[in-house]
Motif scaffolding. Sequence first.
Motif, PDB file in Angstrom:
ATOM      1  N   LEU A   1       3.079  15.939  -2.269  1.00  0.00           N
ATOM      2  CA  LEU A   1       3.461  14.886  -3.208  1.00  0.00           C
ATOM      3  C   LEU A   1       3.124  13.513  -2.641  1.00  0.00           C
ATOM      4  CD1 LEU A   1       4.790  13.944  -5.816  1.00  0.00           C
ATOM      5  CD2 LEU A   1       7.010  14.113  -4.690  1.00  0.00           C
ATOM      6  N   VAL A   2       3.401  13.312  -1.344  1.00  0.00           N
ATOM      7  CA  VAL A   2       3.046  12.045  -0.698  1.00  0.00           C
ATOM      8  C   VAL A   2       1.541  11.817  -0.802  1.00  0.00           C
ATOM      9  CG1 VAL A   2       2.967  10.789   1.489  1.00  0.00           C
ATOM     10  CG2 VAL A   2       5.008  12.111   0.882  1.00  0.00           C
ATOM     11  N   GLY A   3       0.753  12.863  -0.567  1.00  0.00           N
ATOM     12  CA  GLY A   3      -0.700  12.752  -0.662  1.00  0.00           C
ATOM     13  C   GLY A   3      -1.164  12.405  -2.061  1.00  0.00           C
ATOM     14  N   ALA A   4      -0.539  13.014  -3.060  1.00  0.00           N
ATOM     15  CA  ALA A   4      -0.902  12.736  -4.457  1.00  0.00           C
ATOM     16  C   ALA A   4      -0.604  11.285  -4.818  1.00  0.00           C
ATOM     17  CB  ALA A   4      -0.158  13.686  -5.387  1.00  0.00           C
ATOM     18  N   GLN A   5       0.511  10.763  -4.329  1.00  0.00           N
ATOM     19  CA  GLN A   5       0.863   9.375  -4.599  1.00  0.00           C
ATOM     20  C   GLN A   5      -0.145   8.432  -3.951  1.00  0.00           C
ATOM     21  OE1 GLN A   5       4.877   9.221  -3.125  1.00  0.00           O
ATOM     22  NE2 GLN A   5       5.765  10.072  -5.001  1.00  0.00           N
ATOM     23  N   SER A   6      -0.556   8.741  -2.731  1.00  0.00           N
ATOM     24  CA  SER A   6      -1.533   7.898  -2.032  1.00  0.00           C
ATOM     25  C   SER A   6      -2.864   7.897  -2.763  1.00  0.00           C
ATOM     26  CB  SER A   6      -1.715   8.389  -0.593  1.00  0.00           C
ATOM     27  OG  SER A   6      -0.502   8.262   0.143  1.00  0.00           O
TER      28      SER A   6
ATOM     29  N   GLY B   1       9.902   5.664  -4.550  1.00  0.00           N
ATOM     30  CA  GLY B   1      11.152   6.269  -4.104  1.00  0.00           C
ATOM     31  C   GLY B   1      11.234   6.484  -2.616  1.00  0.00           C
ATOM     32  N   GLY B   2      11.935   7.541  -2.239  1.00  0.00           N
ATOM     33  CA  GLY B   2      12.261   7.788  -0.843  1.00  0.00           C
ATOM     34  C   GLY B   2      11.056   7.938   0.061  1.00  0.00           C
ATOM     35  N   ASN B   3      11.266   7.620   1.332  1.00  0.00           N
ATOM     36  CA  ASN B   3      10.235   7.762   2.352  1.00  0.00           C
ATOM     37  C   ASN B   3      10.157   9.234   2.762  1.00  0.00           C
ATOM     38  OD1 ASN B   3       8.591   7.658   4.600  1.00  0.00           O
ATOM     39  ND2 ASN B   3       9.551   5.820   5.447  1.00  0.00           N
ATOM     40  N   LEU B   4       9.371  10.005   2.023  1.00  0.00           N
ATOM     41  CA  LEU B   4       9.353  11.455   2.189  1.00  0.00           C
ATOM     42  C   LEU B   4       8.831  11.878   3.555  1.00  0.00           C
ATOM     43  CD1 LEU B   4       8.141  12.624  -1.349  1.00  0.00           C
ATOM     44  CD2 LEU B   4      10.474  12.218  -0.525  1.00  0.00           C
ATOM     45  N   ALA B   5       7.901  11.120   4.107  1.00  0.00           N
ATOM     46  CA  ALA B   5       7.409  11.457   5.445  1.00  0.00           C
ATOM     47  C   ALA B   5       8.535  11.332   6.467  1.00  0.00           C
ATOM     48  CB  ALA B   5       6.242  10.554   5.820  1.00  0.00           C
ATOM     49  N   TYR B   6       9.350  10.307   6.302  1.00  0.00           N
ATOM     50  CA  TYR B   6      10.500  10.132   7.196  1.00  0.00           C
ATOM     51  C   TYR B   6      11.513  11.255   6.985  1.00  0.00           C
ATOM     52  CZ  TYR B   6      14.665   8.064   9.313  1.00  0.00           C
ATOM     53  OH  TYR B   6      15.788   7.845  10.058  1.00  0.00           O
ATOM     54  N   PHE B   7      11.735  11.629   5.720  1.00  0.00           N
ATOM     55  CA  PHE B   7      12.645  12.750   5.442  1.00  0.00           C
ATOM     56  C   PHE B   7      12.189  13.999   6.194  1.00  0.00           C
ATOM     57  CE2 PHE B   7      13.936  11.293   0.857  1.00  0.00           C
ATOM     58  CZ  PHE B   7      14.450  10.134   1.398  1.00  0.00           C
TER      59      PHE B   7
ATOM     60  N   GLN C   1       0.825  -1.199   0.000  1.00  0.00           N
ATOM     61  CA  GLN C   1       0.000   0.000   0.000  1.00  0.00           C
ATOM     62  C   GLN C   1       0.866   1.259   0.000  1.00  0.00           C
ATOM     63  OE1 GLN C   1      -3.389   0.311  -0.242  1.00  0.00           O
ATOM     64  NE2 GLN C   1      -3.329  -1.899  -0.676  1.00  0.00           N
ATOM     65  N   HIS C   2       2.115   1.092   0.368  1.00  0.00           N
ATOM     66  CA  HIS C   2       3.065   2.214   0.408  1.00  0.00           C
ATOM     67  C   HIS C   2       4.365   1.777  -0.270  1.00  0.00           C
ATOM     68  CE1 HIS C   2       0.318   4.144   3.230  1.00  0.00           C
ATOM     69  NE2 HIS C   2       0.295   3.017   3.908  1.00  0.00           N
TER      70      HIS C   2
END
Length: 323
Positions: free
Chosen positions: A311-316, A120-126, A70-71
């Motif tokens: 961007l994370v939201g758009a991907q989800s 790609g990268g874990n943007l929330a973690y970044f 899912q992610h």
Amino acid sequence: MPAPSVQLHDRILSDVASVGNDDASIIEVPTPRPHSKLPRQIATNLLLSTIDVRIDFEQKIYWAAMRRSQHPMITMELIQDMLCVQESVRAIMEEGNREQHQHLEYFVAASQTPGVYNFGGNLAYFADCIRRKDRAGLQQYAYGCIDVIYGNAMAFHTPVITIALVEGDALGGGFETALSFDVLVAEKSAKMGLPEVLFNLFPGMGAYSLLARKIGTAAAEKLIMSGTVYTAEELHRLGVVDILAEDGQGENAVRDYIACNRRKHNAHKAIYRSKRRVNPLTYEELRDIVDIWLDAAMDLGEQDLRKMARLVGAQSRRLDKRD
């Protein structure tokens, strides 16, 4: 993924009892490190939480597919599993060398998430690390990424030919990962790009190094600075994608490539080895660029981090629509 000749999920290695000889079962899986030795039993009984591994010894192909998620992003767990896969390839090839028989000729990296290779990268973690000023945490993640990229780019220090099979979106670090293999096969509907510039950062885990070697520095800079997501057809015209497949035919395209080129495997592996000698990619280069990336990441402001979150939201939302 293909039906395997050998399916590697016979047991969970951490539960296996040790027997005290060279061919003994292993009591636990050690933390994988670049260039470390992996016990033979692990190489042939590999069960990973994020990667589905199947080996077709008859066709001499190692298939590794990121499991459906899912992610579908690069997490520390995925990094560790990727390193473990690299070690298993080396262990199998070392065994083949001892037996004077080549067990593997090709390695294929794919994804089981429909429409997505990897975001790609874990943007929330970044963002969390940046807000907390946790450079060390971000550094650990970034160094793990280049451990994987470097191993891929070196074909795991083995004579196998490596292939990325991209059947969906490959963004940021997902695109960098696909670029790190010898051959990039992509279906026409796949989209790839480096959106980091949109939130005031750049792709620091190998994109510049890999693209510059493949299409030249000017074209690499243009692609990176644009932040554009390209179609596989566009990237094929640019020389980034090596083999363009019809939608739904990516795996068949890989099999056709292998079937057509198997008799040339000796020549091809020597050519890829020569390419690495003519224009070598060093671990030090990747490390230096990651350090530049870390400096840039830690300088991001709150507005940049909000763009990252969007961007994370758009991907989800994209994944939700596909489900």
